[in-house]
Design an enzyme around this catalytic site. Structure first.
Site, PDB file in Angstrom:
ATOM      1  N   SER A   1      92.135  93.531   3.195  1.00 23.58           N
ATOM      2  CA  SER A   1      91.670  93.842   1.844  1.00 23.58           C
ATOM      3  C   SER A   1      91.279  92.594   1.076  1.00 23.58           C
ATOM      4  O   SER A   1      90.596  92.661   0.074  1.00 23.58           O
ATOM      5  CB  SER A   1      92.778  94.566   1.088  1.00 23.58           C
ATOM      6  OG  SER A   1      93.865  93.678   0.885  1.00 23.58           O
TER       7      SER A   1
ATOM      8  N   GLY B   1      93.900  90.652   0.253  1.00 28.30           N
ATOM      9  CA  GLY B   1      95.203  90.365  -0.333  1.00 28.30           C
ATOM     10  C   GLY B   1      96.119  89.663   0.659  1.00 28.30           C
ATOM     11  O   GLY B   1      95.774  89.483   1.832  1.00 28.30           O
ATOM     12  N   VAL B   2      97.293  89.301   0.159  1.00 28.24           N
ATOM     13  CA  VAL B   2      98.213  88.510   0.970  1.00 28.24           C
ATOM     14  C   VAL B   2      98.839  89.354   2.082  1.00 28.24           C
ATOM     15  O   VAL B   2      99.021  88.874   3.205  1.00 28.24           O
ATOM     16  CB  VAL B   2      99.286  87.844   0.068  1.00 28.24           C
ATOM     17  CG1 VAL B   2     100.122  88.883  -0.667  1.00 28.24           C
ATOM     18  CG2 VAL B   2     100.174  86.908   0.867  1.00 28.24           C
ATOM     19  N   ASP B   3      99.132  90.610   1.801  1.00 28.62           N
ATOM     20  CA  ASP B   3      99.820  91.431   2.796  1.00 28.62           C
ATOM     21  C   ASP B   3      98.986  91.622   4.060  1.00 28.62           C
ATOM     22  O   ASP B   3      99.459  91.403   5.177  1.00 28.62           O
ATOM     23  CB  ASP B   3     100.170  92.807   2.199  1.00 28.62           C
ATOM     24  CG  ASP B   3     101.249  92.703   1.130  1.00 28.62           C
ATOM     25  OD1 ASP B   3     102.138  91.840   1.270  1.00 28.62           O
ATOM     26  OD2 ASP B   3     101.197  93.477   0.156  1.00 28.62           O
ATOM     27  N   SER B   4      97.741  92.026   3.861  1.00 28.27           N
ATOM     28  CA  SER B   4      96.931  92.305   5.049  1.00 28.27           C
ATOM     29  C   SER B   4      96.596  91.027   5.805  1.00 28.27           C
ATOM     30  O   SER B   4      96.425  91.050   7.024  1.00 28.27           O
ATOM     31  CB  SER B   4      95.667  93.074   4.679  1.00 28.27           C
ATOM     32  OG  SER B   4      94.927  92.389   3.698  1.00 28.27           O
TER      33      SER B   4
ATOM     34  N   CYS C   1      93.399 107.835   0.416  1.00 25.49           N
ATOM     35  CA  CYS C   1      92.634 106.796   1.111  1.00 25.49           C
ATOM     36  C   CYS C   1      93.228 106.530   2.495  1.00 25.49           C
ATOM     37  O   CYS C   1      92.509 106.372   3.474  1.00 25.49           O
ATOM     38  CB  CYS C   1      92.615 105.521   0.272  1.00 25.49           C
ATOM     39  SG  CYS C   1      91.680 104.162   1.001  1.00 25.49           S
TER      40      CYS C   1
ATOM     41  N   GLY D   1      98.536  95.935   6.225  1.00 25.25           N
ATOM     42  CA  GLY D   1      99.604  95.196   5.574  1.00 25.25           C
ATOM     43  C   GLY D   1     100.510  96.075   4.735  1.00 25.25           C
ATOM     44  O   GLY D   1     101.109  95.601   3.771  1.00 25.25           O
TER      45      GLY D   1
ATOM     46  N   CYS E   1      92.141 101.207  -7.654  1.00 22.85           N
ATOM     47  CA  CYS E   1      91.146 100.145  -7.455  1.00 22.85           C
ATOM     48  C   CYS E   1      89.778 100.526  -7.993  1.00 22.85           C
ATOM     49  O   CYS E   1      89.005  99.660  -8.374  1.00 22.85           O
ATOM     50  CB  CYS E   1      91.059  99.763  -5.990  1.00 22.85           C
ATOM     51  SG  CYS E   1      90.295 100.990  -4.912  1.00 22.85           S
TER      52      CYS E   1
END
Ligand SMILES: Cc1ncc(COP(=O)(O)O)c(C=O)c1O
Lengths: 392, 357
Positions: free
Chosen positions: B8, B10-13, B101, B125, B194
């Site tokens: 995405s 972001g940090v997680d993915s 989603c 993530g 989002c």
């Protein structure tokens, strides 16, 4: 890795790289008056002469720029501004429908911000422009047209345009003609004077030179309003300290590519013809795009019916094969190619296309690698595309 | 395995993809372009679908040395998530777009395409655990746990999913991102929805559904106590923003009890009228074991980050029926009911269904 994306950029020639490094070691601003400056200036001016000689231009017609995009912008905007200022009521640009975005978006910008009118020149199913069509356009609007811009050879489908004929039509109407020859130089014979064009774009990194260096050849009697103001370098048309190392390397590359052009074209076209024949055998439903005769020697462009080009690209990339879908917007989201659409392709065919472009380092092994990987990739991509029409 | 990492930006993915690489998988990164016009989505570091996010994702993929592509899922996303979101509100329900989603895009359209292209699984993530036993469990980081929005996934979908972050806390993930030189290590978490750029859900819905003035009715007295400009602007359990013309006779605060699209009525009542002990739901999935034939003692959660209560859950013909041991307030149709089995190794998702009443 099989690198089949030379139209995106091609490896630098050893001679160009060596010339670059040697010059980059030397200090000197070509505008300085002292010895170091004079040395840099000499290197730049020698390069200018070499480029001019290789491309059939006069040295004074060579304007060094930061590459193809800048040269295109300078030609399109610069000539538009200058011609509009010189002639009351001139506000129109005639532009081919299959230009690179460096031209297309510059024209579009003029429309949106400078009140320009635009006539888009259509192409036929093989991507060719018609001099008659241009004539008709200029008969109608001639006195209002600031410039005509049409590329020498198309970067996606490889079609080579009848540039001299188009330029003659424009000249007959007294309208300057710009051509983006980024894909043409070194691939097909390009002679500035003989072609009769008023302005011509070249970039280094498509012919074995460095990235970020190019020229706009601008005929003596044509003026362009600058995009960059400053120190007044390059006939006052393009300010900025000259990149001596880049320019020297660029000149070496242009000279080498032009000298080798005939032999290169014969070799690479043979390789390309082999690629095309084998792709057709491996994937019989494939559609070959572009002009079959008047095309760039290294270009092979196909629509893989029932596939999405970007899925195929992913699968081939995973097998070490580098190719291109031809167009990508800044977000990286694949858009159907405006070139294919202008050639009358529908959305699906435009989205299913892939370009393989060969160059000076290409070998038969590259073609072999593609043919080995292609059938399975097409199979997979078809299955993936079929999902789009049958959502769960 | 050949895996597709949904990135995405972001940090997680980014860390999930990194862990997949480290686990020895052949990883390809994909950023999903979900906005038809990226500028209309959240800009800056908060959202999930801007150009900046796409660049962040690409940068992370480059650091990991994996191929990276952008897949245009905007049309599917608009049809299956955005339009669905609007339609659900119009129907008086409260949808969870992240869940939708996951159900329709990430683990359906994207997963299907990945499988067709020869990938074995999709890596995301999400903060949830999915181990060798195939059971979906809460993350060790309960504050970040996303098992609720993943509970819609079927067995087939879970079998092709990899969630590398479930054993880590968010803080650990950020720390690891920094250690790995991923520039997104400090990027703020995304919040809210989002595709609603300014966070103004009411305004977004009003723009889509138009004004539809109607009455606010008190459940106890049947009296009209106010008016509204669109019933879709209300959610069951909501107290603020009711703008009632007069206070209730008993002087106590009023909450939205229900929305009736047919009559365009919002019904309000006192807090205790919100309490629900029986929940009915449709379209159940059951992944925590064999499909039960008898009532199951478990815990249920009825909204993202909502309370968890003990309950008896029974699968009925095409539906799910739950009897809560302790009544809950603010149970909204359209949300998911997720059944968990308490487990020291992470509560196990048994199944889920969409609340109808
Ligand atoms: C036809 C054409 N024009 C212009 C350009 C842009 O040139 P540059 O990359 O040097 O800016 C390219 C290459 O991308 C091209 O193929």
């Amino acid at each position: 890795m099989a690198y089949l994306d030379h139209a995106a950029t091609t490896p630098m020639l050893d001679a160009a790289l060596e010339a670059y490094v040697a010059t980059a070691r030397e200090v000197g601003n070509a505008s300085s008056l002292h010895a170091a400056g004079r040395r840099a200036r000499r290197r730049v001016e020698e390069s200018r002469e070499r480029v001019a000689a290789a491309l059939g231009a006069r040295p004074s017609e060579v304007i060094f720029t930061g590459g193809g995009t800048e040269s295109d912008n300078l030609a399109v905007k610069g000539i538009f501004w200058s011609r509009r200022a010189a002639g009351a009521g001139r506000d129109r640009v005639v532009c081919s429908a299959v230009e690179h975005h460096a031209v297309l978006d510059a024209v579009d910008w003029l429309v949106r911000h400078e009140g320009a009118e635009v006539s888009w020149l259509p192409v036929d199913a093989e991507g060719r422009l018609s001099p008659q069509r241009l004539g008709a356009e200029l008969d109608q609007h001639g006195d209002r047209v600031t410039l005509v811009t049409a590329m020498w050879a198309n970067n996606e489908v490889g079609t080579v345009q009848p540039v001299a004929d188009l330029a003659a039509v424009a000249a007959g109407h007294g309208v300057p003609f710009h051509t983006d020859a980024v894909q043409a130089v070194g691939q097909v014979p390009v002679d500035f004077a003989a072609s009769g064009v008023a302005a011509l774009t070249v970039t280094g990194h498509k012919l074995g030179g460095p990235t970020g260096v190019g020229v706009l050849l601008l005929a003596r009697d044509v003026t362009a309003t600058p995009l960059l103001h400053g120190g007044g370098q390059e006939r006052d048309v393009r300010s900025g300290t000259l990149d001596a190392a880049g320019i020297v390397a660029f000149a070496v590359a242009v000279e080498t590519a032009v000298k080798a052009q005939q032999e290169y074209a014969a070799r690479v076209a043979a390789l390309r013809d082999d690629l095309v024949a084998r792709v057709r055998r491996a994937v019989p439903e494939v559609v070959f795009n572009g002009d079959p005769v008047d095309r760039l020697p290294g270009n092979a462009h196909f629509s893989f019916t029932g596939c999405e080009g970007d899925a195929l690209l992913l699968l081939l990339d995973a097998q070490g094969i580098a190719c291109s879908t031809g167009s990508a917007c800044s977000a990286g989201v694949a858009q159907p190619s405006h070139v294919l659409l202008a050639m009358g392709a529908d959305d699906d065919r435009a989205r299913s296309s892939l370009r393989f472009s060969l160059g000076h380092t290409s070998t038969a092994a590259d073609v072999d690698a593609l043919i080995t990987a292609l059938p399975a990739a097409v199979d997979r991509a078809r299955r993936a595309a079929a999902l789009r029409s049958t959502p769960r | 395995m050949r895996v597709l990492a949904a990135m995405s930006g972001g940090v997680d993915s980014a860390v999930a993809a990194a862990r997949a690489v480290e686990a020895g998988h052949d990883v390809t990164g994909v950023h999903l372009a979900l906005a038809r016009n990226p500028q209309t989505y959240r800009t800056g570091a908060r959202g999930c679908c801007t150009l900046e996010d796409s660049r962040d994702a690409r940068r992370a993929a480059d650091v990991l040395g994996i191929p990276f592509y952008v897949w245009d899922m905007a049309d599917r996303f608009h049809a299956d998530v955005v339009d669905d979101f609007v339609a659900e509100y119009a129907a008086g329900r409260t949808p969870n777009p992240c869940l939708r989603c996951n159900e329709k895009i990430k683990f359906a359209a994207v997963l299907d395409r990945a499988v067709a292209l020869g990938f074995d699984a999709v890596v995301t993530g999400h903060h949830a655990r999915l181990g060798a036993d195939g059971l979906l469990r809460r993350s060790v980081d309960l504050a970040k746990d996303q098992s609720y929005v993943l509970a819609v996934l079927t067995r087939e979908q879970l079998d092709r999913s990899v969630f590398p972050l479930g054993d880590s806390t968010k803080a650990q993930v950020r720390e690891e991102a920094a250690r790995r030189g991923l520039a997104v290590a400090d990027k703020p978490d995304s919040h809210d929805i989002c595709f609603i750029a300014d966070g103004d859900t009411r305004g977004f819905l009003a723009g889509r559904l138009g004004e539809a003035p109607g009455e606010v009715v008190d459940a106890l007295t049947g009296a009209v106590v106010g008016s509204h400009t669109g019933a879709y602007q209300y959610t069951v359990g909501q107290r603020r923003g009711l703008h009632l013309d007069r206070p209730a006779p008993d002087g106590r605060p009023r909450y939205v009890l229900s929305i009736t699209p047919k009559t365009n009525t919002v019904t309000v009542g006192p807090a205790e009228a919100l309490e629900v002990s029986t929940v009915r739901a449709e379209r159940p999935v059951w992944t925590g074991g064999a499909r039960p034939t008898a009532p199951v003692e478990c815990e249920v959660q009825l909204r993202a980050h909502g309370d968890v209560v003990p309950a008896t859950v029974e699968l009925t013909d095409g539906g799910l029926h739950a009897e809560l041991r302790r009544p809950l307030r603010g149970v909204a149709a359209g949300q998911a009911i997720v059944a968990y089995r308490p487990d020291p190794a992470g509560d196990v998702v048994l199944g889920s269904a969409t609340i109808t009443a």
